[in-house]
Design a protein around this motif. Structure first.
Motif, PDB file in Angstrom:
ATOM      1  N   ASP A  20       0.836  -1.198   0.000  1.00 10.61           N
ATOM      2  CA  ASP A  20       0.000   0.000   0.000  1.00 10.61           C
ATOM      3  C   ASP A  20       0.873   1.250   0.000  1.00 10.61           C
ATOM      4  OD1 ASP A  20      -1.528   2.237   1.527  1.00 10.61           O
ATOM      5  OD2 ASP A  20      -3.099   0.839   0.925  1.00 10.61           O
ATOM      6  N   LYS A  21       0.603   2.136  -0.951  1.00 14.95           N
ATOM      7  CA  LYS A  21       1.420   3.344  -1.102  1.00 14.95           C
ATOM      8  C   LYS A  21       1.260   4.277   0.094  1.00 14.95           C
ATOM      9  CE  LYS A  21       0.653   6.147  -4.713  1.00 14.95           C
ATOM     10  NZ  LYS A  21       0.610   7.619  -4.494  1.00 14.95           N
ATOM     11  N   SER A  22       0.017   4.499   0.537  1.00 16.78           N
ATOM     12  CA  SER A  22      -0.222   5.407   1.660  1.00 16.78           C
ATOM     13  C   SER A  22       0.477   4.919   2.928  1.00 16.78           C
ATOM     14  CB  SER A  22      -1.731   5.537   1.918  1.00 16.78           C
ATOM     15  OG  SER A  22      -2.393   6.116   0.827  1.00 16.78           O
ATOM     16  N   ASP A 244      -1.828  -2.940  -1.829  1.00 14.89           N
ATOM     17  CA  ASP A 244      -2.572  -1.702  -2.058  1.00 14.89           C
ATOM     18  C   ASP A 244      -3.868  -1.987  -2.806  1.00 14.89           C
ATOM     19  OD1 ASP A 244      -3.426   0.892  -2.866  1.00 14.89           O
ATOM     20  OD2 ASP A 244      -1.356   1.596  -2.745  1.00 14.89           O
ATOM     21  N   SER A 246      -5.774   0.091  -4.174  1.00  6.22           N
ATOM     22  CA  SER A 246      -5.833   0.883  -5.407  1.00  6.22           C
ATOM     23  C   SER A 246      -5.172   0.136  -6.558  1.00  6.22           C
ATOM     24  CB  SER A 246      -5.149   2.239  -5.198  1.00  6.22           C
ATOM     25  OG  SER A 246      -5.859   3.016  -4.254  1.00  6.22           O
ATOM     26  N   SER A 247      -4.110  -0.615  -6.265  1.00  5.58           N
ATOM     27  CA  SER A 247      -3.470  -1.445  -7.286  1.00  5.58           C
ATOM     28  C   SER A 247      -4.310  -2.685  -7.580  1.00  5.58           C
ATOM     29  CB  SER A 247      -2.066  -1.849  -6.830  1.00  5.58           C
ATOM     30  OG  SER A 247      -1.234  -0.715  -6.681  1.00  5.58           O
ATOM     31  N   ARG A 274     -10.888   2.913   2.723  1.00  5.45           N
ATOM     32  CA  ARG A 274     -10.262   2.749   1.417  1.00  5.45           C
ATOM     33  C   ARG A 274     -11.008   1.806   0.475  1.00  5.45           C
ATOM     34  NH1 ARG A 274      -4.775   3.102   1.028  1.00  5.45           N
ATOM     35  NH2 ARG A 274      -5.072   2.604  -1.183  1.00  5.45           N
ATOM     36  N   SER A 430       3.527   4.281  -8.842  1.00  4.74           N
ATOM     37  CA  SER A 430       2.864   3.506  -7.794  1.00  4.74           C
ATOM     38  C   SER A 430       2.939   1.999  -7.974  1.00  4.74           C
ATOM     39  CB  SER A 430       1.386   3.913  -7.708  1.00  4.74           C
ATOM     40  OG  SER A 430       0.696   3.574  -8.901  1.00  4.74           O
TER      41      SER A 430
END
Length: 442
Positions: A20-22, A244, A246-247, A274, A430
């Motif tokens: 996870d990037k965050s 992540d 998002s990914s 998220r 990312s």
């Protein structure tokens, strides 16, 4: 440039997406401000997160990259120096394309006993920074835009005594909230950030684990507050970063789009702030199940996705807006692409924040989907997608936006002919291995 064709067979197998990037950003930041060492596994080694490492190294923090001798797992070790251990740097801190690094670092720098400057690439120098300058100024900080346009480069004058504030943010923004909270670690008195809905709470969860006195409160109307009582030192810890979501969203959409597909996406973060995309897609009829759920610390699970024919409501439409938007803001380009392949209208609203991301994601999504043959129109705060028209391959202008590149790579799986992703290297921001992972399934 990379060229992609329509999927010729169902997508099957397991997928492991990067960390996870965050959470990766925050693990470096909080580890640097903690006393003792912080050991991080699952860290996302993307351009954005490496920018955060570079900034803290310039501020005197030793950060090592090694392999665990027992199992060969890559490990990042941050040798923290405590809240007051950062040292002056003579150079301007450069954050690349990372809005998270820029905004959160500014909150930390505002409390230091030295002057500093911070900037990023051309995209960062266009993104609004008054949203952090205003509350930091209210706290007693001296932060200004060098060009006077409310954007980076930012000049931060140190040696300022900060005080806690009660700040009402008109938009749910984890970056703004986290910036204020990080400055609040150094302030006299409590810091409270109010939001119309709870934005990503990775900062609150992780700061609490590091030893900070911080918590969230949710009102009956869904509005939220993050409350920090300063004075507690942070202590180094071990962090395992989940995948992540998002990914993961790109492979979730791919499985839903390509008939007969079944994908298991392993060890993905499912933090409620998220994972709005999972809720929304299930409402649209997506066959998504969670397996091996682990809710300790940052919750995570394996996500099993099967091809599904999505549907709207009785009026053959589906609306996404309100409190769902903060929980899936980065996934909206992918949702728009998926909606283009569904046989109903999808309305995305309350998402004006998309205009000030790495690109104007409303305009760029609409332009590229239109070029692929979709019937779509932009609105002031979102878009309306009239789904079901056949898509065809075309040249996709990414505007150097990693989310655009990956979303339209997935769109190629449902498009006749060749789709060419221009500036495909932007995925390194990312998800450096995205195209390799995608090609493995094709």
């Amino acid at each position: 440039m990379i060229s992609l064709e329509k999927a010729s067979h169902p997508l099957k197998g397991d997928v492991f997406v990067p960390g996870d990037k965050s959470i990766s950003h925050r693990s470096i930041m909080f580890g640097a401000l903690a006393e003792g060492t912080t050991e991080i596994t699952g860290f996302l080694e993307s351009a954005d997160c490496l920018s955060t490492i570079d900034c803290f190294r310039k501020l005197g923090i030793i950060i090592d990259h090694s392999m665990r001798p027992t199992n060969g797992v890559p490990t990042i070790t941050v040798h923290g120096k405590g809240l007051h251990g950062l040292t002056d740097t003579s150079s301007t801190l450069y954050t690349g394309n990372s809005g998270t690094t820029t905004r959160l670092m500014t909150g930390i720098l505002a409390a230091q006993p030295f002057d500093s400057a911070i900037t990023g690439d051309n995209s960062i120098e266009k993104r609004p920074m008054n949203r952090i300058i205003k509350p930091l100024t209210q706290m007693g900080a001296d932060v200004s835009s060098m060009m006077g346009n409310g954007c980076a480069p930012l000049i931060i004058k140190g040696r300022r005594k900060l005080h806690g504030i009660n700040y009402r943010n008109p938009v749910a923004s984890a970056q703004v909230k986290s910036c204020i909270l990080l400055a609040g670690l150094y302030a006299d008195g409590d810091t409270v950030v109010y939001e119309p809905a709870l934005s990503r709470n990775h900062s609150e969860i992780m700061l609490q684990s590091f030893g900070a006195d911080i918590h969230n409160e949710i009102a009956r109307d869904g509005s939220a507050a993050a409350i920090l009582h300063p004075g507690m030192p942070l202590h180094g810890m071990k962090i395992n970063v989940p995948g992540d979501i998002s990914s993961a969203a790109y492979f979730i959409a791919a499985a839903l789009m390509v008939p007969g597909s079944e994908l298991l996406i392993r060890n993905v973060g499912i933090n409620k702030t998220r994972c709005g995309i999972l809720t929304v897609l299930k409402q649209m009829g997506a066959d998504i199940t969670l397996q091996n759920v682990n809710e300790s610390g940052e919750p995570r699970a394996d996500i099993f996705v099967k091809y599904s024919e999505l549907h709207g409501n009785q009026n053959n439409r589906f609306e996404i807006g309100g409190k769902d938007i903060p929980t899936m803001i980065d996934e909206l380009p992918m949702v728009a692409v998926l909606a283009a392949t569904a046989n109903f209208d999808t309305i995305i609203k309350d998402a004006a924040e998309l205009k000030v991301k790495e690109s104007d994601r409303i305009a760029t999504v609409v332009d590229n989907l239109t070029a692929m043959g979709c019937d779509i129109e932009a609105t002031d705060d979102g878009m309306i997608i009239h789904g079901g028209k056949p898509l065809h391959g075309t040249d996709i202008n990414t505007h150097n936006d990693h989310r655009l590149a990956m979303s339209f790579a997935i769109a190629s799986l449902a498009a006749e002919g060749t789709t060419r992703i221009l500036d495909d290297a932007c995925v390194n921001i990312s998800y450096p291995s995205f195209f390799t992972d995608l090609q493995r399934l094709l």
